[in-house]
Each structure stands twice: as structure tokens, then as C-alpha cells.
Design an enzyme around this catalytic site. Structure first.
Site, PDB file in Angstrom:
ATOM      1  N   SER A 138       0.860  -1.178   0.000  1.00 34.01           N
ATOM      2  CA  SER A 138       0.000   0.000   0.000  1.00 34.01           C
ATOM      3  C   SER A 138       0.896   1.227   0.000  1.00 34.01           C
ATOM      4  O   SER A 138       2.062   1.150   0.405  1.00 34.01           O
ATOM      5  CB  SER A 138      -0.873  -0.005   1.266  1.00 34.01           C
ATOM      6  N   TYR A 151      -2.186   0.193  10.946  1.00 30.30           N
ATOM      7  CA  TYR A 151      -2.298  -0.226   9.543  1.00 30.30           C
ATOM      8  C   TYR A 151      -1.033   0.138   8.784  1.00 30.30           C
ATOM      9  O   TYR A 151      -0.467  -0.697   8.072  1.00 30.30           O
ATOM     10  CB  TYR A 151      -3.523   0.407   8.876  1.00 30.30           C
TER      11      TYR A 151
END
Length: 251
Positions: A138, A151
Site C-alpha cells: 500500500s 495499519y
């Protein structure tokens, strides 16, 4: 001879789109996920194009992971391409009010799950001295944003593990790379916001986000390069996105 690709998180989003494009382009595919009904539906769809095998397991359960992968029939056992796609974000809270269960879920799926699946598959790749591993990270692997704490930490771990894999597996001629998407219009935000569809849809309003098919197209490109070419690290965002927090929205 067709190459064999195993895709985790194949029942939706990037994983499903990747299974679809590879099935239509001369790959045998092993689709993995937790939702048996979706796996069955996807297996039926892809069987029109190629040989398909489905494995129902949760990447968080190492016994399920090893049991599933060790159960593969001979014709699917020599995996050429592993796409570690399974991953999730849970919650968007500052560290001081973060939910422990959310933290566990992100670390268990994004980090430990990736490691379990890789551990189950890498030995046969090293024995053959051939293989390709793609870890889906990501833009959160490259920068940290407010309330992204755990995260972002889990995706930074994916980035570091990918680099470590590439070094350790280099003597065996195994290609390893990371693909790091920005904002992609999938179920990602709905999971993050625990089923709040309105809040999730607002994330993608006012601009053209990436679609799952965009990332799948890139994955297909990466895995079909000549073997001496390894795309080691790739970051992709929509034109409207400049960073995790800067997006040009027309609203």
C-alpha cells in the site's frame, strides 16, 4: 505449458480481478479466500478459461494455511507465482483510542498471514530454483498518515519483508516484488469502517480512484516480464492522488 498462480484474498477486489485476468491469459489459477460461496462462484466463472482450484482458508490460521496448500493436487502443486494479496484495514482511530481487536486483525492478516502462506510455498520454489512472489502492500507502506498508525505499521512491515525475501531468495533465482496501490475503489473502506457503506463510499467521492482491474492489469504485466526482469517495487496512485492525505476532489 501454463504457469500456476496462487492468489490470496481472491473473493473480491484486487484478488478477484487478478484471478480473472490471469485465467484469461494462459495461467492456471489457485484461488484462496474465506468465503466458500464466493470461491465456488468464481471457480465456476474462471473454469470457462482455464484450470482452476479453490482453497478455503483464513490466512490467520497457520494450520489451515499449511493444510490447504499441502492438499493441492499434483497438477496444481508446482506454484510458479504467489500473489500475497489478502489484507485489510480495521478502524481509523488515533493510537490512544485504538481497538486491540482491530490491531490484532491487521497484524494477523497483513503480516503473519502473508508469512504463513509464503512459508508454505517457498520451499518448493527454492527446490526448483524458480518462482515469483508478489506482495501487495500500500502507499501506507511508504508513508504514515493520521490515525493510520497500526495499519501503516503493518504495511511498512510488508515492505520490509518483501525486501528481505528478495535478498534471501536471490541465490535461488526467485523474483520478489512489492506492488503498493493508493486508493482503490473496493470493499477496503467498508471493511475499515465496519460495514458503514455511506462512510466508505464518501472516501471515493469527487475523484476517479483506481479500480481493482487497474491493479490486476499491473500484476499481469509484472508476472509476464522476461525472467531476467524483476519489478522489485512499484507504487501506483490515481492521477488525483498525490499522497495518502492529498487528493484533488471536485466537490
Amino acid at each position: 505449458m501454463k504457469k500456476i498462480a496462487l492468489i490470496t484474498g481472491a473473493t473480491s477486489g484486487i484478488g478477484k480481478a487478478t484471478a480473472q485476468i490471469l485465467a484469461k491469459n494462459n495461467f492456471k489459477v489457485i484461488i484462496c479466500g474465506r468465503r466458500k460461496d464466493r470461491l465456488a462462484e468464481l471457480e465456476k466463472e474462471l473454469s470457462a478459461f482455464t484450470e482452476v482450484h479453490s482453497l478455503a482458508f483464513d490466512v490467520r490460521d497457520k494450520n489451515d494455511v499449511f493444510g490447504g496448500i499441502n492438499s493441492l493436487p499434483e497438477e496444481f502443486s508446482a506454484i510458479d507465482v504467489l500473489i500475497n494479496n489478502a489484507g485489510n484495514a480495521h478502524g481509523l482511530d488515533p493510537i490512544q483510542t485504538g481497538d486491540l481487536e482491530d490491531w490484532d486483525a491487521m497484524i494477523d492478516i497483513n503480516v503473519k498471514g502473508l508469512l504463513y502462506v509464503s512459508k508454505a510455498i517457498i520451499p518448493k520454489m527454492t527446490a526448483r530454483e524458480s518462482g515469483h512472489i508478489i506482495n501487495i502492500g500500500s502507499t501506507a507502506a511508504k508513508e504514515v498518515y493520521p490515525n493510520g498508525n497500526v495499519y501503516c505499521g503493518s504495511k511498512h512491515a510488508v515492505d520490509a519483508i518483501t525486501a528481505g525475501m528478495r535478498i534471501d531468495l536471490n541465490p535461488f533465482g526467485i523474483r520478489v516484488g512489492g506492488i503498493h496501490p493508493g486508493m482503490v475503489a473496493t470493499e477496503f473502506s467498508e471493511v475499515r469502517f465496519k460495514g458503514d457503506a455511506d462512510r466508505a463510499s464518501n472516501v471515493y467521492k469527487g475523484f476517479d480512484p483506481l479500480q481493482a482491474e487497474d491493479i490486476a492489469d499491473i500484476i499481469h504485466f509484472v508476472v509476464t516480464r522476461p525472467y531476467h526482469v524483476n519489478i522489485a517495487d512499484l507504487v501506483v496512485m490515481s492521477t488525483a492522488q498525490a499522497s495518502s492525505t492529498i487528493v484533488k476532489k471536485n466537490i
